[in-house]
Scaffold this active site. Structure first.
Site, short mmCIF file in Angstrom:
data_model
loop_
_atom_site.label_atom_id
_atom_site.label_comp_id
_atom_site.label_asym_id
_atom_site.label_seq_id
_atom_site.Cartn_x
_atom_site.Cartn_y
_atom_site.Cartn_z
CB ILE A 147 23.00 -8.25 60.79
CG1 ILE A 147 24.28 -8.61 61.56
CG2 ILE A 147 22.27 -9.49 60.30
CD1 ILE A 147 24.01 -9.34 62.88
CB CYS A 148 26.64 -8.17 56.50
SG CYS A 148 27.95 -7.06 57.07
CD GLN A 149 30.30 -13.72 59.02
OE1 GLN A 149 29.29 -14.24 58.59
NE2 GLN A 149 30.82 -14.05 60.20
N GLY B 286 29.84 -6.15 59.13
CA GLY B 286 29.33 -4.79 59.24
C GLY B 286 29.55 -3.95 57.98
CG MET C 5 25.90 -12.81 61.23
SD MET C 5 24.66 -13.11 62.52
CE MET C 5 24.93 -14.85 62.85
#
Length: 121
Positions: A89-91, A93, A118
């Site tokens: 996961i990141c902020q 995608g 996120m």
């Protein structure tokens, strides 16, 4: 001749963009709702990786996710088991998609990217 060059430039640009943003073959894509369900079941053998910066991670993260920033991931793949599933996961995608591609190339078989990151959590 100019038309041929212009067409070639457009084709190359489209090919470049497709290679950068198309989902990586063999990488699963899940929504944040699916991630929530997955985490509720506490499936054994899943490694959760957050590839955002340490500052982003410190500001807000999902319990159980290990922070390995994208810029460090290539040098830190040894911290992960290739025999286990990896959920990234990141902020938004985008970085997790790049990380998923990197992990696949590094020999990880079961890689899952969280679409929307996120921001969608």
């Amino acid at each position: 001749m100019d038309v041929v060059i212009n067409v070639l430039i457009v084709v190359l640009a489209v090919a470049f963009l497709w290679s950068r943003f198309a989902p990586t073959k063999g990488v699963n894509q899940i929504t944040t709702a699916q991630l929530g369900e997955m985490m509720k079941t506490k499936k054994a053998g899943v490694q959760y990786v957050d590839v955002r910066t340490p500052g982003e991670y410190k500001g807000n993260h999902i319990k159980g996710f290990k922070n390995i920033p994208l810029q460090q991931l290539a040098n830190r793949t040894g911290e992960l088991s290739q025999d286990k599933d990896v959920v990234v996961i990141c902020q938004s995608g985008m970085r997790s998609s790049q990380a998923s591609k990197l992990l696949k190339k590094a020999g990880f078989n079961n890689v899952t990217n969280v679409k929307g990151g996120m921001s969608a959590w």
